[in-house]
Motif scaffolding. Structure first.
Motif, PDB file in Angstrom:
ATOM      1  N   MET A 447      17.474  21.913 -34.782  1.00 28.86           N
ATOM      2  CA  MET A 447      18.809  22.508 -34.849  1.00 28.86           C
ATOM      3  C   MET A 447      19.868  21.511 -34.380  1.00 28.86           C
ATOM      4  O   MET A 447      20.932  21.372 -34.992  1.00 28.86           O
ATOM      5  CB  MET A 447      18.872  23.787 -34.010  1.00 28.86           C
ATOM      6  N   PHE A 448      19.578  20.807 -33.293  1.00 26.77           N
ATOM      7  CA  PHE A 448      20.545  19.862 -32.735  1.00 26.77           C
ATOM      8  C   PHE A 448      20.819  18.728 -33.714  1.00 26.77           C
ATOM      9  O   PHE A 448      21.983  18.382 -33.976  1.00 26.77           O
ATOM     10  CB  PHE A 448      20.026  19.301 -31.407  1.00 26.77           C
ATOM     11  N   PHE A 449      19.783  18.142 -34.278  1.00 27.47           N
ATOM     12  CA  PHE A 449      19.974  17.041 -35.226  1.00 27.47           C
ATOM     13  C   PHE A 449      20.651  17.524 -36.510  1.00 27.47           C
ATOM     14  O   PHE A 449      21.438  16.786 -37.119  1.00 27.47           O
ATOM     15  CB  PHE A 449      18.630  16.376 -35.549  1.00 27.47           C
ATOM     16  N   THR A 450      20.350  18.738 -36.915  1.00 27.50           N
ATOM     17  CA  THR A 450      21.011  19.309 -38.090  1.00 27.50           C
ATOM     18  C   THR A 450      22.494  19.507 -37.804  1.00 27.50           C
ATOM     19  O   THR A 450      23.351  19.252 -38.660  1.00 27.50           O
ATOM     20  CB  THR A 450      20.367  20.654 -38.486  1.00 27.50           C
ATOM     21  N   MET A 451      22.806  19.954 -36.589  1.00 23.82           N
ATOM     22  CA  MET A 451      24.209  20.112 -36.183  1.00 23.82           C
ATOM     23  C   MET A 451      24.950  18.778 -36.277  1.00 23.82           C
ATOM     24  O   MET A 451      26.046  18.701 -36.843  1.00 23.82           O
ATOM     25  CB  MET A 451      24.281  20.639 -34.753  1.00 23.82           C
ATOM     26  N   TYR A 494      29.096  26.628 -40.296  1.00 27.09           N
ATOM     27  CA  TYR A 494      29.889  26.578 -39.068  1.00 27.09           C
ATOM     28  C   TYR A 494      30.064  25.149 -38.582  1.00 27.09           C
ATOM     29  O   TYR A 494      31.174  24.711 -38.258  1.00 27.09           O
ATOM     30  CB  TYR A 494      29.226  27.424 -37.984  1.00 27.09           C
ATOM     31  N   PHE A 495      28.976  24.389 -38.515  1.00 28.46           N
ATOM     32  CA  PHE A 495      29.077  23.046 -37.954  1.00 28.46           C
ATOM     33  C   PHE A 495      29.775  22.075 -38.906  1.00 28.46           C
ATOM     34  O   PHE A 495      30.388  21.098 -38.455  1.00 28.46           O
ATOM     35  CB  PHE A 495      27.703  22.530 -37.534  1.00 28.46           C
ATOM     36  N   GLY A 496      29.696  22.334 -40.206  1.00 27.48           N
ATOM     37  CA  GLY A 496      30.479  21.515 -41.130  1.00 27.48           C
ATOM     38  C   GLY A 496      31.967  21.755 -40.945  1.00 27.48           C
ATOM     39  O   GLY A 496      32.770  20.817 -40.963  1.00 27.48           O
ATOM     40  N   ILE A 497      32.346  23.008 -40.725  1.00 21.77           N
ATOM     41  CA  ILE A 497      33.764  23.353 -40.571  1.00 21.77           C
ATOM     42  C   ILE A 497      34.340  22.804 -39.265  1.00 21.77           C
ATOM     43  O   ILE A 497      35.461  22.284 -39.245  1.00 21.77           O
ATOM     44  CB  ILE A 497      33.956  24.887 -40.627  1.00 21.77           C
ATOM     45  N   VAL A 498      33.606  22.904 -38.154  1.00 23.45           N
ATOM     46  CA  VAL A 498      34.167  22.465 -36.871  1.00 23.45           C
ATOM     47  C   VAL A 498      34.302  20.949 -36.793  1.00 23.45           C
ATOM     48  O   VAL A 498      34.850  20.433 -35.817  1.00 23.45           O
ATOM     49  CB  VAL A 498      33.355  22.990 -35.659  1.00 23.45           C
ATOM     50  N   ALA A 499      33.844  20.229 -37.814  1.00 16.60           N
ATOM     51  CA  ALA A 499      34.103  18.785 -37.867  1.00 16.60           C
ATOM     52  C   ALA A 499      35.604  18.510 -37.861  1.00 16.60           C
ATOM     53  O   ALA A 499      36.051  17.458 -37.394  1.00 16.60           O
ATOM     54  CB  ALA A 499      33.460  18.179 -39.115  1.00 16.60           C
ATOM     55  N   ALA A 534      32.184  28.199 -31.431  1.00 17.32           N
ATOM     56  CA  ALA A 534      31.643  27.735 -32.711  1.00 17.32           C
ATOM     57  C   ALA A 534      30.484  26.767 -32.522  1.00 17.32           C
ATOM     58  O   ALA A 534      29.695  26.564 -33.444  1.00 17.32           O
ATOM     59  CB  ALA A 534      32.747  27.063 -33.523  1.00 17.32           C
ATOM     60  N   PHE A 535      30.375  26.171 -31.338  1.00 19.31           N
ATOM     61  CA  PHE A 535      29.283  25.242 -31.070  1.00 19.31           C
ATOM     62  C   PHE A 535      28.072  25.948 -30.437  1.00 19.31           C
ATOM     63  O   PHE A 535      27.020  25.340 -30.294  1.00 19.31           O
ATOM     64  CB  PHE A 535      29.759  24.125 -30.132  1.00 19.31           C
ATOM     65  N   ILE A 536      28.248  27.200 -30.069  1.00 19.50           N
ATOM     66  CA  ILE A 536      27.172  27.947 -29.404  1.00 19.50           C
ATOM     67  C   ILE A 536      26.645  29.071 -30.284  1.00 19.50           C
ATOM     68  O   ILE A 536      25.433  29.272 -30.420  1.00 19.50           O
ATOM     69  CB  ILE A 536      27.678  28.525 -28.057  1.00 19.50           C
ATOM     70  N   ILE A 537      27.568  29.810 -30.922  1.00 16.58           N
ATOM     71  CA  ILE A 537      27.193  30.987 -31.700  1.00 16.58           C
ATOM     72  C   ILE A 537      26.159  30.676 -32.786  1.00 16.58           C
ATOM     73  O   ILE A 537      25.209  31.453 -32.975  1.00 16.58           O
ATOM     74  CB  ILE A 537      28.445  31.652 -32.303  1.00 16.58           C
ATOM     75  N   PRO A 538      26.275  29.555 -33.529  1.00 16.99           N
ATOM     76  CA  PRO A 538      25.251  29.291 -34.560  1.00 16.99           C
ATOM     77  C   PRO A 538      23.842  29.197 -33.995  1.00 16.99           C
ATOM     78  O   PRO A 538      22.888  29.662 -34.631  1.00 16.99           O
ATOM     79  CB  PRO A 538      25.701  27.948 -35.150  1.00 16.99           C
ATOM     80  N   TYR A 539      23.683  28.631 -32.803  1.00 17.30           N
ATOM     81  CA  TYR A 539      22.363  28.586 -32.175  1.00 17.30           C
ATOM     82  C   TYR A 539      21.877  30.001 -31.865  1.00 17.30           C
ATOM     83  O   TYR A 539      20.685  30.308 -31.985  1.00 17.30           O
ATOM     84  CB  TYR A 539      22.411  27.778 -30.875  1.00 17.30           C
ATOM     85  N   VAL A 540      22.826  30.854 -31.483  1.00 12.96           N
ATOM     86  CA  VAL A 540      22.469  32.231 -31.124  1.00 12.96           C
ATOM     87  C   VAL A 540      22.014  32.995 -32.352  1.00 12.96           C
ATOM     88  O   VAL A 540      20.974  33.666 -32.334  1.00 12.96           O
ATOM     89  CB  VAL A 540      23.665  32.946 -30.449  1.00 12.96           C
ATOM     90  N   PHE A 541      22.786  32.915 -33.477  1.00 13.53           N
ATOM     91  CA  PHE A 541      22.388  33.751 -34.613  1.00 13.53           C
ATOM     92  C   PHE A 541      21.192  33.184 -35.386  1.00 13.53           C
ATOM     93  O   PHE A 541      20.572  33.904 -36.162  1.00 13.53           O
ATOM     94  CB  PHE A 541      23.561  34.111 -35.533  1.00 13.53           C
ATOM     95  N   VAL A 542      20.869  31.903 -35.174  1.00 15.45           N
ATOM     96  CA  VAL A 542      19.604  31.408 -35.729  1.00 15.45           C
ATOM     97  C   VAL A 542      18.444  31.917 -34.897  1.00 15.45           C
ATOM     98  O   VAL A 542      17.406  32.336 -35.419  1.00 15.45           O
ATOM     99  CB  VAL A 542      19.595  29.861 -35.799  1.00 15.45           C
ATOM    100  N   SER A 543      18.618  31.916 -33.560  1.00 16.59           N
ATOM    101  CA  SER A 543      17.562  32.398 -32.667  1.00 16.59           C
ATOM    102  C   SER A 543      17.530  33.922 -32.602  1.00 16.59           C
ATOM    103  O   SER A 543      16.489  34.519 -32.332  1.00 16.59           O
ATOM    104  CB  SER A 543      17.781  31.837 -31.253  1.00 16.59           C
ATOM    105  N   GLN A 544      18.688  34.545 -32.801  1.00 16.65           N
ATOM    106  CA  GLN A 544      18.799  36.000 -32.702  1.00 16.65           C
ATOM    107  C   GLN A 544      19.546  36.509 -33.938  1.00 16.65           C
ATOM    108  O   GLN A 544      20.741  36.820 -33.873  1.00 16.65           O
ATOM    109  CB  GLN A 544      19.567  36.360 -31.416  1.00 16.65           C
ATOM    110  N   PRO A 545      18.886  36.618 -35.080  1.00 17.28           N
ATOM    111  CA  PRO A 545      19.561  36.961 -36.346  1.00 17.28           C
ATOM    112  C   PRO A 545      20.209  38.342 -36.367  1.00 17.28           C
ATOM    113  O   PRO A 545      20.909  38.655 -37.335  1.00 17.28           O
ATOM    114  CB  PRO A 545      18.433  36.869 -37.380  1.00 17.28           C
ATOM    115  N   ILE A 546      19.990  39.157 -35.340  1.00 12.25           N
ATOM    116  CA  ILE A 546      20.620  40.483 -35.361  1.00 12.25           C
ATOM    117  C   ILE A 546      22.143  40.368 -35.365  1.00 12.25           C
ATOM    118  O   ILE A 546      22.834  41.288 -35.825  1.00 12.25           O
ATOM    119  CB  ILE A 546      20.160  41.376 -34.179  1.00 12.25           C
TER     120      ILE A 546
END
Length: 638
Positions: A447-451, A494-499, A534-546
């Protein structure tokens, strides 16, 4: 606008050529409205008309160097390039049957190869003029990879000769005329035109007034109003930078006058404008492409995206609130706010946005939703003198709709080169394998390297092209794991946009800093603090898709996930800004940051510990603040 936004570096004095751009731009908009109502042509013909007219307009309106925008007229070579662009795409329409039937079997002619080569070169140069170099460089590297893949170790491939590669790029519906340009020629153009109508009829200003009335009287109200207004307008614009410049010309001076420091005013506008690209129902027009890539219906995607977007803007709101408390900035007085009775008389201006959302949720296609919203906005604009347009204004509106769409059309077509190369050569899985090997199979590191890959790939790209590039090149790494496909695509999106707000290439922050007269890098760092969600939420919804309404997404689980995420955002925002109940020291900052991360972590026990940490710091801060108040009261009484 031209100083900070590449898309605004167009000629301002066309001379006698102005009539040609007016006719051609109006014709393109009318063509898009007509095909939206009667039905689109086959993808290659629809795309050729769409792209051909757009490239012709780019060469007529955008000079080879931005310093030439003030020069009268159009250079002779640009007229030739405009005509060549029109011919290259008309060639597809004229030879359509032969190109899709005979040429595939018997091979492409020399003329086909020449036209394809010219079409690719003309597209890349037009994209450089209207969008910038980053996406052009990536596209050229993709073409070189397609040509010389047989010389590249590890991620190489058999390689293609130029005639094969060029004709595949220009005459197939999987590269330049692939999904991005197909979506651009049907949905995206209409929504961009809708955004132009909102601006030209001053309906967009109504959004600003509503936001100011709702939030202006509270602590730091001007910044909160800027966040709300920019979020509303940004979701339609398709460009973080363009929205920052457009909205920021109004909001940044307002924030500075209220007492916010210039770099913070710039960062607030940049983070809100960037967040507008993440906000349903339009999401900077990328949601339409996401629906095609994931196979998930568009009206489901806009529902899925609601919770992450609300968490993002909650984080930005909290950041502006804590900064206002820290600086002692109060809200506006009642006299300074827009009058409620005047706003109430203009509530019908909300109708176009209500129609879009209502039609989409009701299951209508985005095409019909956009058409009805455009028609509604057009009709209600005649009810008031300040929103009414003359006949000349209507014609200029049609031309402006085309000009606004040019950067997106060029970017989508160029992104098609990248996506086509990745698909044709199998580069996506190879990049995914490289990321997984580098992370040694550790999911968090993947996830980190993909980010990091998404932030690098997203630098300087418009929203739609940004998503196409990250989805084709970075997403496959996460798809190798047991992660819902929508979570993966939202992660890279998300990570493409926050660039756009991530230093060192934080174009939206640079644009805001230019208007505010602030240090660009300082504005970029502050924008990251405000948009930390925006730098935290994507990790959350990948780990917690609810949080994306996936998996075991019942009401209880979603509610708990949202509440803990909101509390986590509050804790992390306080740590970033350095203020909670009162000013926080460095130890409290670290504790708040740790507590916030534990709150957003998808584990009930860890979240409970985070809640205890958060509550403990809040209690300490409250007691310290009460003691300070008591001490000040005693000093005043003496």
């Amino acid at each position: 606008m031209a100083k900070y936004d590449k898309e605004s570096t167009y000629r301002t004095n066309l001379g006698p050529w102005g009539w040609l751009t007016l006719i051609l731009g109006s014709a393109l908009t009318i063509f898009q409205l007509y095909t939206a109502y009667r039905g689109a042509y086959v993808s290659l013909i629809q795309g050729a008309v769409h792209l051909g007219a757009a490239l012709c307009l780019v060469y007529l309106m955008y000079p080879v160097k931005s310093s030439l925008t003030q020069k009268r007229g159009i250079a002779w070579y640009d007229v030739i390039l405009a005509a060549a662009s029109l011919y290259a795409n008309f060639y597809i329409i004229q030879n359509y049957e032969r190109l899709i039937n005979e040429a595939i079997i018997f091979g492409f002619s020399y003329m086909d190869q020449i036209v394809a080569t010219a079409g690719i070169i003309l597209l890349l140069e037009a994209t450089r003029r209207v969008v910038g170099l980053p996406i052009v460089i990536i596209a050229i590297l993709a073409l070189l990879y397609g040509l010389f893949g047989n010389y590249i170790p590890i991620i190489g491939h058999a390689g293609y000769d130029w005639p094969t590669l060029a004709t595949e790029m220009f005459f197939s519906s999987s590269s330049i005329f692939g999904i991005p340009i197909q979506i651009s020629s049907t949905y995206i153009y209409l929504f961009l035109f809708f955004g132009v109508i909102l601006v030209k009829t001053n309906i967009g200003q109504f959004f600003n007034d509503i936001a100011l009335r709702l939030t202006g009287r509270y602590t730091g109200g001007t910044a909160k109003a800027a966040v709300a207004a920019s979020g509303l307008q940004g979701m339609v614009s398709g460009s973080s930078v363009a929205n920052t410049v457009g909205s920021g010309s109004f909001t940044i001076p307002m924030m500075k006058n209220a007492g916010f420091k210039p770099h913070f005013a710039a960062a607030s506008e940049a983070s809100a404008s960037t967040g507008g690209q993440l906000m349903p129902p339009i999401m900077g027009a990328a949601a339409f492409i996401m629906a095609s890539y994931t196979g998930i219906p568009y009206n489901e995607i806009i529902v899925i995206a609601i919770i992450p977007a609300l968490l993002y803007f909650t984080g930005v709101f909290l950041g502006t609130h804590f900064e206002a408390r820290k600086q002692g900035i109060r809200g506006l007085t009642k006299e300074e706010l827009p009058k409620t009775n005047k706003l109430a008389k203009r509530l019908d201006l909300f109708l176009p946005l209500v129609i879009i959302i209502g039609f989409l949720l009701a299951g209508y296609t985005p095409t019909y939703a956009a058409l009805f919203a455009i028609g509604t906005a057009f009709v209600i604009s005649f009810f008031r003198r300040e929103t009414r347009m003359s006949l000349k204004g209507i014609v200029k509106l049609l031309e402006e709709g085309a000009r606004t769409a040019l950067p997106v059309i060029a970017a989508c077509a160029t992104a098609g080169i990248i996506a086509g190369t990745v698909t044709t050569t199998g580069l996506g899985p190879k990049i995914a394998g490289g990321i997984i090997d580098l992370a040694q199979g550790q999911f968090f590191l993947v996830m980190f390297f993909t980010m990091i890959a998404c932030i690098i790939l997203g630098m300087g790209l418009p929203t739609t092209a940004n998503y196409v590039v990250t989805a084709t090149m970075a997403a496959p790494a996460l798809l190798a794991f047991d992660v819902p496909v929508i979570a993966v695509h939202m992660f890279v999106f998300y990570f493409g946009i926050v660039a756009d707000i991530t230093p060192p290439v934080c174009l939206a922050a640079y644009a805001g800093a230019g208007i505010a007269g602030a240090n660009p890098m300082k504005a970029g760092v502050t924008a990251v603090k405000l948009a930390i969600a925006a730098f935290i939420i994507p990790y959350v919804f990948v780990s917690q898709p609810i949080l994306l309404l996936q998996g075991d997404a019942n009401v209880l689980n979603v509610s708990i996930g949202v509440v803990t995420a909101l509390l986590g955002m509050a804790s992390i925002s306080a740590a970033m800004i350095g203020y909670f109940v009162t000013k926080v020291n460095w130890l409290e900052r670290l504790v708040l940051l740790a507590g916030g991360l534990m709150l957003v972590y998808p584990n009930y026990i860890i979240s409970l510990i985070g809640l205890g940490v958060f509550g403990g710091v809040a209690a300490i801060q409250y007691i310290r603040n009460k003691r300070a108040d008591s001490k000040r009261q005693k000093e005043r009484s003496q």
